[in-house]
Design a protein around this motif. Structure first.
Motif, PDB file in Angstrom:
ATOM      1  N   ASP A   1       4.227  14.675   7.280  1.00 51.94           N
ATOM      2  CA  ASP A   1       3.084  13.736   7.561  1.00 51.94           C
ATOM      3  C   ASP A   1       3.165  12.653   6.726  1.00 51.94           C
ATOM      4  O   ASP A   1       2.462  11.740   6.876  1.00 51.94           O
ATOM      5  CB  ASP A   1       1.718  14.715   7.425  1.00 51.94           C
ATOM      6  N   ALA A   2       3.711  12.870   5.318  1.00 48.83           N
ATOM      7  CA  ALA A   2       3.419  11.917   4.400  1.00 48.83           C
ATOM      8  C   ALA A   2       5.030  11.939   3.305  1.00 48.83           C
ATOM      9  O   ALA A   2       5.651  12.876   3.396  1.00 48.83           O
ATOM     10  CB  ALA A   2       2.286  11.893   3.402  1.00 48.83           C
ATOM     11  N   VAL A   3       5.069  10.810   2.555  1.00 49.73           N
ATOM     12  CA  VAL A   3       6.054  10.982   1.723  1.00 49.73           C
ATOM     13  C   VAL A   3       5.508  10.432   0.232  1.00 49.73           C
ATOM     14  O   VAL A   3       4.482   9.738   0.262  1.00 49.73           O
ATOM     15  CB  VAL A   3       7.160   9.767   1.855  1.00 49.73           C
ATOM     16  N   TRP A   4       6.012  11.210  -0.598  1.00 50.48           N
ATOM     17  CA  TRP A   4       5.316  10.905  -2.187  1.00 50.48           C
ATOM     18  C   TRP A   4       6.770  10.418  -2.775  1.00 50.48           C
ATOM     19  O   TRP A   4       7.902  10.801  -2.628  1.00 50.48           O
ATOM     20  CB  TRP A   4       5.030  12.046  -2.797  1.00 50.48           C
TER      21      TRP A   4
ATOM     22  N   HIS B   1       3.969   3.232   7.725  1.00 50.43           N
ATOM     23  CA  HIS B   1       2.490   3.213   8.533  1.00 50.43           C
ATOM     24  C   HIS B   1       2.767   3.145   9.960  1.00 50.43           C
ATOM     25  O   HIS B   1       2.450   3.722  10.595  1.00 50.43           O
ATOM     26  CB  HIS B   1       1.592   2.418   7.911  1.00 50.43           C
ATOM     27  N   ASP B   2       4.016   2.128  10.068  1.00 48.96           N
ATOM     28  CA  ASP B   2       4.368   2.004  11.449  1.00 48.96           C
ATOM     29  C   ASP B   2       4.751   3.470  12.197  1.00 48.96           C
ATOM     30  O   ASP B   2       4.571   3.444  13.469  1.00 48.96           O
ATOM     31  CB  ASP B   2       5.306   1.009  11.639  1.00 48.96           C
ATOM     32  N   LEU B   3       5.329   4.241  11.426  1.00 51.05           N
ATOM     33  CA  LEU B   3       5.898   5.491  11.809  1.00 51.05           C
ATOM     34  C   LEU B   3       4.854   6.504  11.878  1.00 51.05           C
ATOM     35  O   LEU B   3       5.054   7.788  12.199  1.00 51.05           O
ATOM     36  CB  LEU B   3       7.054   5.830  11.058  1.00 51.05           C
ATOM     37  N   GLY B   4       3.695   5.989  11.389  1.00 51.67           N
ATOM     38  CA  GLY B   4       2.614   7.322  11.180  1.00 51.67           C
ATOM     39  C   GLY B   4       2.796   8.099  10.016  1.00 51.67           C
ATOM     40  O   GLY B   4       2.289   9.198   9.992  1.00 51.67           O
ATOM     41  N   LEU B   5       3.717   7.643   9.015  1.00 49.80           N
ATOM     42  CA  LEU B   5       3.562   8.325   7.960  1.00 49.80           C
ATOM     43  C   LEU B   5       2.654   7.763   6.768  1.00 49.80           C
ATOM     44  O   LEU B   5       2.681   6.683   6.446  1.00 49.80           O
ATOM     45  CB  LEU B   5       5.009   8.331   7.281  1.00 49.80           C
ATOM     46  N   ARG B   6       2.052   8.487   5.918  1.00 45.78           N
ATOM     47  CA  ARG B   6       1.481   8.148   4.762  1.00 45.78           C
ATOM     48  C   ARG B   6       2.085   8.035   3.622  1.00 45.78           C
ATOM     49  O   ARG B   6       3.378   8.737   3.530  1.00 45.78           O
ATOM     50  CB  ARG B   6       0.224   8.980   4.429  1.00 45.78           C
ATOM     51  N   VAL B   7       1.961   7.277   2.741  1.00 52.62           N
ATOM     52  CA  VAL B   7       2.731   7.144   1.423  1.00 52.62           C
ATOM     53  C   VAL B   7       1.713   7.325   0.345  1.00 52.62           C
ATOM     54  O   VAL B   7       0.613   6.853  -0.024  1.00 52.62           O
ATOM     55  CB  VAL B   7       3.103   5.540   1.486  1.00 52.62           C
ATOM     56  N   ILE B   8       2.260   8.162  -0.743  1.00 49.45           N
ATOM     57  CA  ILE B   8       1.706   8.402  -1.974  1.00 49.45           C
ATOM     58  C   ILE B   8       2.622   7.923  -2.941  1.00 49.45           C
ATOM     59  O   ILE B   8       3.921   8.346  -2.851  1.00 49.45           O
ATOM     60  CB  ILE B   8       1.468  10.138  -2.074  1.00 49.45           C
ATOM     61  N   VAL B   9       1.953   7.299  -4.042  1.00 50.23           N
ATOM     62  CA  VAL B   9       2.944   6.935  -5.206  1.00 50.23           C
ATOM     63  C   VAL B   9       2.600   7.681  -6.459  1.00 50.23           C
ATOM     64  O   VAL B   9       1.358   7.985  -6.564  1.00 50.23           O
ATOM     65  CB  VAL B   9       2.933   5.600  -5.336  1.00 50.23           C
ATOM     66  N   ASP B  10       3.408   7.786  -7.463  1.00 50.53           N
ATOM     67  CA  ASP B  10       2.937   8.287  -8.617  1.00 50.53           C
ATOM     68  C   ASP B  10       2.131   7.338  -9.644  1.00 50.53           C
ATOM     69  O   ASP B  10       2.382   6.237  -9.583  1.00 50.53           O
ATOM     70  CB  ASP B  10       4.470   8.536  -9.328  1.00 50.53           C
ATOM     71  N   ILE B  11       1.342   7.948 -10.324  1.00 48.31           N
ATOM     72  CA  ILE B  11       0.882   7.235 -11.387  1.00 48.31           C
ATOM     73  C   ILE B  11       0.975   7.922 -12.802  1.00 48.31           C
ATOM     74  O   ILE B  11       0.867   9.115 -12.623  1.00 48.31           O
ATOM     75  CB  ILE B  11      -0.518   6.743 -11.259  1.00 48.31           C
ATOM     76  N   VAL B  12       1.289   7.270 -13.849  1.00 46.17           N
ATOM     77  CA  VAL B  12       1.629   7.808 -15.057  1.00 46.17           C
ATOM     78  C   VAL B  12       0.546   7.578 -16.224  1.00 46.17           C
ATOM     79  O   VAL B  12       0.901   6.482 -16.809  1.00 46.17           O
ATOM     80  CB  VAL B  12       3.054   7.530 -15.414  1.00 46.17           C
ATOM     81  N   PRO B  13      -0.503   8.269 -16.275  1.00 46.74           N
ATOM     82  CA  PRO B  13      -1.435   7.867 -17.242  1.00 46.74           C
ATOM     83  C   PRO B  13      -1.460   8.363 -18.702  1.00 46.74           C
ATOM     84  O   PRO B  13      -2.183   7.909 -19.437  1.00 46.74           O
ATOM     85  CB  PRO B  13      -2.746   8.375 -16.441  1.00 46.74           C
TER      86      PRO B  13
ATOM     87  N   TRP C   1      -2.109  -0.986  -6.411  1.00 47.96           N
ATOM     88  CA  TRP C   1      -1.477  -0.229  -5.333  1.00 47.96           C
ATOM     89  C   TRP C   1      -2.192   0.125  -3.916  1.00 47.96           C
ATOM     90  O   TRP C   1      -1.669   0.292  -2.845  1.00 47.96           O
ATOM     91  CB  TRP C   1      -0.522   0.994  -5.886  1.00 47.96           C
ATOM     92  N   LEU C   2      -3.587   0.335  -4.237  1.00 42.84           N
ATOM     93  CA  LEU C   2      -4.286   0.699  -2.765  1.00 42.84           C
ATOM     94  C   LEU C   2      -4.308  -0.582  -1.940  1.00 42.84           C
ATOM     95  O   LEU C   2      -4.234  -0.400  -0.918  1.00 42.84           O
ATOM     96  CB  LEU C   2      -5.660   0.960  -3.253  1.00 42.84           C
ATOM     97  N   ASP C   3      -4.499  -1.895  -2.842  1.00 40.90           N
ATOM     98  CA  ASP C   3      -4.343  -3.048  -1.917  1.00 40.90           C
ATOM     99  C   ASP C   3      -2.997  -3.202  -1.261  1.00 40.90           C
ATOM    100  O   ASP C   3      -2.830  -3.950  -0.290  1.00 40.90           O
ATOM    101  CB  ASP C   3      -4.629  -4.323  -2.991  1.00 40.90           C
ATOM    102  N   LEU C   4      -2.055  -2.718  -1.762  1.00 47.73           N
ATOM    103  CA  LEU C   4      -0.593  -2.709  -1.141  1.00 47.73           C
ATOM    104  C   LEU C   4      -0.575  -1.810   0.148  1.00 47.73           C
ATOM    105  O   LEU C   4       0.354  -1.651   0.671  1.00 47.73           O
ATOM    106  CB  LEU C   4       0.538  -2.416  -2.174  1.00 47.73           C
ATOM    107  N   GLY C   5      -1.511  -0.720   0.049  1.00 42.87           N
ATOM    108  CA  GLY C   5      -1.541  -0.021   1.359  1.00 42.87           C
ATOM    109  C   GLY C   5      -1.214   1.530   1.069  1.00 42.87           C
ATOM    110  O   GLY C   5      -1.338   2.215   2.124  1.00 42.87           O
ATOM    111  N   VAL C   6      -1.210   2.026  -0.317  1.00 45.37           N
ATOM    112  CA  VAL C   6      -0.796   3.414  -0.300  1.00 45.37           C
ATOM    113  C   VAL C   6      -2.007   4.314  -0.009  1.00 45.37           C
ATOM    114  O   VAL C   6      -2.996   3.804  -0.177  1.00 45.37           O
ATOM    115  CB  VAL C   6      -0.221   3.731  -1.856  1.00 45.37           C
ATOM    116  N   ASP C   7      -1.533   5.388   0.175  1.00 50.74           N
ATOM    117  CA  ASP C   7      -2.681   6.424   0.824  1.00 50.74           C
ATOM    118  C   ASP C   7      -3.052   7.470  -0.184  1.00 50.74           C
ATOM    119  O   ASP C   7      -3.730   8.380  -0.032  1.00 50.74           O
ATOM    120  CB  ASP C   7      -2.113   7.191   2.061  1.00 50.74           C
ATOM    121  N   GLY C   8      -2.427   7.336  -1.777  1.00 55.23           N
ATOM    122  CA  GLY C   8      -2.656   8.095  -2.593  1.00 55.23           C
ATOM    123  C   GLY C   8      -1.973   8.196  -3.788  1.00 55.23           C
ATOM    124  O   GLY C   8      -0.923   7.226  -3.891  1.00 55.23           O
TER     125      GLY C   8
END
Ligand code: GLC
Length: 556
Positions: free
Chosen positions: A64-67, A107-119, A203-210
């Motif tokens: 469903d999604a990629v991280w 997104h075109d393929l219907g996959l969501r995208v999660i990226v890492d954040i290192v706080p 990154w949210l403005d770039l479209g990531v889903d989480g």
């Protein structure tokens, strides 16, 4: 002989289960370790363009999604978990435009995208750390002990080995729970909070889903940075609350982020999530990270560390479900990632067990994370020569694989995340993916591969396994397809069912799952019609023979 042990008993459920409103509640999320997934430019290092080009493979796999693991500007002292600029893509991996194109293509393929954040920490090359004035306010500097400050301020050890403090040429010390190139940020400083919220919005403005929040349990340290007492730190990680991990104060940060994520999503009619990489001593403490006003998911490393044995599996599943049910969150299962020995190897070098463990995981209620290559049954690479090693822990003599988590040193947890690796360090699970062909780099890219791939991976490539019904890849595809087709298999109810000694059985809507972790066949009355099995199961005269180390889904 089938022995009825227990009557059916419901496993703990989240209140109001059923297909919850959040997409993440039952999502299968695939971890792309960017530098090892696919290389588009021939430098031997995977990149964003390579990942974009191969997204159709992931769509076809049925996730469903990629991280995506960190691809930000970084000196790569810790595989990119040392970030020098959180808003830039490292040239090794491409450009911001490549990131944008990847997110759009997913997104075109219907996959969501999660990226890492290192706080918890930045790179020591981050402009904040480079500026002595700013560094003093935004990192954790302390005077040393001893007559001339020659001793570290306290006894904390780095997770990667050695003291958690490095002395500067000005004579004071800074804290780094990981490598010296990863100074810990000072989260008492509101500017640090503001900066991370701004990074998230970028990154949210770039479209990531989480976001997958790295070391989500680490940002707050106990006041006064107290000693923990000598010698036992490695064993204590995960066993109790330490002055630098899982402090209650971290929850205020997660609450603020949840407000940000919800606010951002609500304004745009989407749901954006946070997933905690948090190591906590108990399932109950872990559940605190997924209270309704905190993050959406937390990796459940207790399951990953469980021995391959029915009682242990059942109790870890029950404890995990009960803990998350108490806060209304879904459970998040994981068997492999870039920090632990691949589960084929960890479970005794047994592909049969790995396949069974995966089917078990995918039958449990909640969300599941897959790590690239596990769908091929890849083993850990255990013969990497010293000169190709990159894991900073290898050079610092730190703890074994899973150093970032609890109970994973080989001595205290023989069945834990470190078991079965070369020497416990983390390069053996990061070897680039074999896509096709008989020889390295097996279609990984037009050049070589940054870590050498074994000579005998020709039979394990995606091309070799595609279309072979006995292959592990086709098992994953079939399981993910069924997961989509069977209503309630994701975030629905679960009940334990009677099973022979040493075997597990549980029901999900429309399905019964049996797991035989014993090393031999077990017979039982056929519970239904086999839908999918990790090993050939036979049914004769209404008696089913479950092969040793197998998991079977039955239509009921
Ligand atoms: C996380 C990452 C790991 C990294 C560590 C320090 O645990 O998964 O790879 O080394 O954080 O950032």
């Amino acid at each position: 002989m089938t022995q009825e042990l227990t009557s059916p008993s419901p496993a703990p459920q989240a209140p109001g289960t059923g297909r919850g409103p959040g997409w993440w509640r039952d999502a299968v999320i695939y971890q792309v370790y960017v530098r090892s997934f696919a290389d588009s430019d021939g430098d031997g290092i995977g990149d964003l363009r390579g990942a974009r080009e191969r997204l159709p493979y992931l769509k076809d796999l049925g996730v469903d999604a990629v991280w995506l693991t960190p691809f930000y500007a970084s000196p790569q002292a810790d595989g990119g978990y040392d970030v020098a600029d959180y808003r830039a893509v490292d040239p090794l991996f491409g450009t911001l435009q490549d990131a944008d194109e990847l997110i759009r293509a997913a997104h075109d393929l219907g996959l969501r995208v999660i990226v890492d954040i290192v706080p918890n920490h930045t790179s020591d090359r981050h402009p904040w750390f480079q500026d002595p004035e700013l560094a003093r306010q935004r990192y954790l500097f302390r005077p040393g002990k001893g007559e001339s400050g020659e001793l570290p301020p306290n006894d904390w050890e780095s997770v990667f080995g050695g003291p958690a403090w490095t002395r500067t040429d000005r004579g004071d010390w800074y804290l780094h729970l990981f490598a010296p190139e990863q100074p810990d940020l000072n989260w008492d400083n509101p500017e640090v909070h503001a900066e991370f919220e701004a990074i998230m919005r970028f990154w949210l403005d770039l479209g990531v889903d989480g976001f997958r929040v790295d070391v989500a349990h680490g940002m707050i340290k106990a006041p006064g940075l107290p000693d923990i007492g000598h010698g036992a730190q490695a064993q204590l990680i995960g066993a109790q609350v330490l002055p630098f991990f899982d402090q209650d104060g971290v929850h205020a940060i997660h609450r603020a982020w949840r407000r940000l994520l919800d606010g951002y999503g609500d304004a745009r009619g989407k749901q954006v999530i946070g997933v905690a990489e948090a190591w906590a001593p108990t399932a109950e403490r872990l559940a605190l990270y997924v209270r309704p006003d905190e993050l959406h998911q937390a990796f459940n490393f207790q399951f990953l560390n469980a021995p391959w044995q029915s009682d242990a599996l059942r109790s870890v599943i029950d404890a995990s479900l009960a803990a998350t049910a108490s806060v209304g969150a879904p459970t998040t299962w994981v068997l492999s990632n870039h920090d632990v020995v691949r589960h084929t190897t960890r479970l005794g070098g047994s592909l049969a067990r790995a396949r069974a463990a995966t089917l078990l995981m995918l039958a449990l209620p909640g969300s599941a994370y897959l790590y690239q290559g596990e769908e091929l049954g890849l083993p850990e690479v255990t013969d990497l020569p010293d000169e190709v090693r990159q894991d900073p822990a290898f050079f610092r003599g730190g703890r074994a694989t899973g150093a970032v988590g609890p109970g994973t040193d080989t001595e205290s947890a023989p069945d834990g995340a470190a078991a079965g690796g070369q020497d416990g360090f983390r390069d053996g699970c990061r070897v680039p993916l074999p896509w096709s062909g008989e020889l390295p780099p097996y279609g990984f890219g037009p050049g070589g591969s940054w870590l050498p791939q074994p000579a005998d991976w020709g039979g394990l490539t995606i091309a070799a396994q595609t279309g072979d019904p006995a292959s592990t890849l086709e098992l994953y595809r079939a399981a993910l397809e069924l997961r989509r087709r069977l209503p309630g298999l994701g975030d629905g109810p679960m009940s334990w069912a009677p099973a022979p000694d040493g075997v597990l059985a549980f029901t999900r809507p429309g399905l019964l799952c049996t797991v035989n972790p014993l090393g031999h066949d077990v017979g039982l009355p056929a519970p239904g019609t086999p839908l999918l099995s990790s090993a050939p199961v036979t049914v004769d005269d209404a008696t089913a023979q479950l092969p040793g180390d197998s998991c079977t889904w039955w239509a009921i």
